[in-house]
Design an enzyme around this catalytic site. Structure first.
Site, short mmCIF file in Angstrom:
data_model
loop_
_atom_site.label_atom_id
_atom_site.label_comp_id
_atom_site.label_asym_id
_atom_site.label_seq_id
_atom_site.Cartn_x
_atom_site.Cartn_y
_atom_site.Cartn_z
N HIS A 153 42.70 42.57 34.90
CA HIS A 153 42.69 41.34 35.70
C HIS A 153 41.32 40.67 35.59
O HIS A 153 41.23 39.47 35.37
CB HIS A 153 43.01 41.69 37.17
CG HIS A 153 42.92 40.51 38.10
ND1 HIS A 153 43.85 39.50 38.12
CD2 HIS A 153 41.99 40.20 39.04
CE1 HIS A 153 43.50 38.61 39.05
NE2 HIS A 153 42.38 39.01 39.62
N ARG A 162 35.46 31.68 32.68
CA ARG A 162 34.20 31.70 31.90
C ARG A 162 34.53 32.19 30.49
O ARG A 162 34.25 33.33 30.14
CB ARG A 162 33.18 32.67 32.50
CG ARG A 162 32.65 32.35 33.88
CD ARG A 162 31.70 33.45 34.33
NE ARG A 162 32.32 34.77 34.26
CZ ARG A 162 33.09 35.29 35.23
NH1 ARG A 162 33.28 34.64 36.36
NH2 ARG A 162 33.65 36.47 35.07
N GLU A 218 48.47 37.76 44.70
CA GLU A 218 47.74 38.84 44.03
C GLU A 218 48.38 40.16 44.42
O GLU A 218 48.45 40.50 45.60
CB GLU A 218 46.25 38.82 44.40
CG GLU A 218 45.54 37.60 43.84
CD GLU A 218 44.01 37.72 43.83
OE1 GLU A 218 43.46 38.35 44.75
OE2 GLU A 218 43.39 37.17 42.89
N GLU A 220 48.37 43.70 45.05
CA GLU A 220 47.30 44.67 45.35
C GLU A 220 47.83 45.84 46.16
O GLU A 220 48.88 45.75 46.80
CB GLU A 220 46.17 44.00 46.17
CG GLU A 220 45.54 42.80 45.49
CD GLU A 220 44.18 42.42 46.07
OE1 GLU A 220 43.56 43.26 46.74
OE2 GLU A 220 43.77 41.27 45.83
N GLN A 259 39.36 27.99 44.40
CA GLN A 259 38.51 29.09 43.91
C GLN A 259 37.62 28.64 42.73
O GLN A 259 36.42 28.93 42.70
CB GLN A 259 39.42 30.24 43.45
CG GLN A 259 38.69 31.50 43.00
CD GLN A 259 39.68 32.61 42.57
OE1 GLN A 259 40.90 32.45 42.68
NE2 GLN A 259 39.15 33.70 42.09
N LYS A 272 40.47 32.23 49.55
CA LYS A 272 41.04 33.55 49.79
C LYS A 272 41.24 33.88 51.27
O LYS A 272 41.81 34.92 51.58
CB LYS A 272 40.09 34.62 49.22
CG LYS A 272 39.82 34.49 47.74
CD LYS A 272 40.88 35.18 46.93
CE LYS A 272 40.47 35.26 45.47
NZ LYS A 272 41.42 36.07 44.71
CA CA Z 1 42.15 39.78 45.83
#
Ligand code: CA
Length: 450
Positions: A153, A162, A218, A220, A259, A272
């Site tokens: 990720h 980037r 996301e 998780e 973000q 977030k």
């Molecule tokens: Ca996260």
């Protein structure tokens, strides 16, 4: 000590018949699982209290405390004390009691729920059908820290943000994380508004305020801290598992356009902190012991510094938990269609283990407290189809996903419901599941108040 014991014996069954179907995948909650949630009967004014999942039922811990099964004459002091803490409206006090108490209660529950147990006659009156309950957050979450432990990720997101410098040089040395926001974490089943924020298109002269256009999920794991540590004292790597109460499924919703504009130099902020969602059930670390697996570092990568390295961590630091993300659009929902699976992955791909996260978090003396939540970071696997976010699956919004009903998605739309599931499976052991975590996106709040 977290080791295999009789509570992991795959051959044993429960007198709660629905708990014995785990092999055909109809239940996430066989007797080897025994996870905790905070619940009450749906629509009632009852007090919230702890429950333990068994098949399609919940063993009401406050009701069980009133029986003679776990009375002072028949239980150890640890079991009695643990059960009493489970009568609270949150799990914090139970979590703070520590591993010996959690483990004693698990063992007592396991024996009382086994096929043929004398306790059946009394405890059968303490069952509440899971279908009839509502949940709330399992504990008061004092602090929430989000890690970034999937190198897949980190690399693919880094290459989008980037392109010339995707993976920063500290990544392979430091379990990277940031302090998140606890107030906006909710339990599965809620809806939340699409966030508004400041964004700036690459070709725009200046930023503007508006609803997020690149709303993402996301995939998780959530890690709940049980017993904490005193300020100024570090938790050592090999003791860290004694401080971890258990794991849940965790969706850390993210606004990618917000973000991209705000994240440098201090990291995520409004992208977030508007919503995160936990599953109601916390699977204890002890229930996960059979699925502990080796933690491996590629030989060409730097090996962890000594405070993040041990034989135990190498032998059994990772946990093999199968994870999947599913999308139910408003259109699918209206037509009664099943959710579409977007991806699947495993927590075993994590570049850092739970014990490494805890040891690193406290190496400076930071005090963790019962009920603190650690997010694992998005768990993307090595293959592109194992990505744990739409940002990755749609290649930064450039490649829309085709859903089985003909709809397309780059990012989430209003009315979308995202569902995560998780389970562990291993030859010779029971299959145990996490249930699911889901939430639905509502339209952004506009100036007219709509
Ligand atoms: Ca996260």
């Amino acid at each position: 000590m977290l080791t295999l014991n009789e509570t992991h014996d795959a051959n044993l069954t429960s007198w709660v018949a629905s708990a014995n179907n785990a092999n055909n995948k109809s239940s996430d909650f066989p007797i080897q699982n025994l996870p905790f949630a905070i619940f009450r009967r749906k629509g009632s004014k009852e007090s919230f209290r702890a429950g333990v999942a068994i098949g399609d039922q919940i063993l009401d811990m406050a009701a069980a405390y009133q029986t003679t099964v776990f009375s002072e004459d028949r239980s150890t002091g640890k079991v009695r004390k643990a059960l009493k803490a489970c009568c609270d409206e949150t799990l914090n006090r139970f979590m703070g009691l520590g591993f010996e108490h959690w483990s004693a209660l698990r063992r007592a529950l396991f024996h009382a729920l086994r096929t043929g147990a004398d306790e059946e006659s009394e405890l059968s009156g303490c069952l509440v059908p899971m279908a009839d309950v509502e949940y709330r957050l399992p504990c008061q979450i004092g602090d929430y820290t989000d890690f970034y432990t999937s190198i897949y990720h980190a690399t693919s997101v880094g290459s989008l943000f980037r392109p010339d410098n995707p993976l920063l040089p500290n990544y392979k040395w430091v379990p990277i994380g940031y302090h998140g926001r606890a107030s906006s974490i909710e339990v599965s089943g809620h809806s939340f508004r699409r966030p508004c924020g400041q964004t700036k298109a690459p070709d725009a002269d200046q930023p503007s305020l508006g609803p997020c256009k690149r709303l993402d999920y996301e995939l998780e794991m959530g890690i709940f801290i049980g017993a904490g540590n005193a300020s100024g004292e570090a938790i050592k790597l090999d003791q860290a598992d004694q401080h971890v109460f258990g794991l849940c499924l965790f969706n850390d919703w993210s606004a990618r356009d917000i973000q991209a504009w705000e994240y440098q130099p201090l990291g995520p902020f409004l992208a977030k902190n508007f919503a995160s969602t936990v599953s109601p059930w916390i699977i204890t670390l002890e229930a996960l012991v059979p699925y502990f697996t080796t933690f491996e570092r590629p030989v060409d990568d730097p090996q962890p510094l000594p405070y993040l390295d041990s034989e135990k961590n190498r032998q059994q630091g990772s946990i093999d938990i199968q994870l999947s993300a599913h999308l139910l659009t408003e259109q699918m929902s209206q037509k009664g269609e099943a959710p579409a699976q977007l991806s699947q992955s495993s927590f075993r791909h994590s570049y850092w283990t739970i014990n490494q996260m805890v040891a690193h978090h406290t190496v400076n003396g930071c005090n963790l407290q019962p009920g603190d939540l650690l997010g694992s970071g998005t768990q993307s696997g090595p293959k592109p189809e194992e990505a744990g976010s739409l940002l990755e699956l749609s290649n930064g919004g450039k490649k829309p996903l085709s859903l089985p009903n003909g709809e397309n998605r780059t990012f989430l739309e209003d009315g979308d419901t995202v569902i995560f599931k998780g389970y562990c499976e291993k030859q010779g052991h029971a299959r145990i599941g996490f249930g699911n975590v889901q939430a639905t996106i509502l339209p952004a709040l506009t100036d007219s108040g709509e």
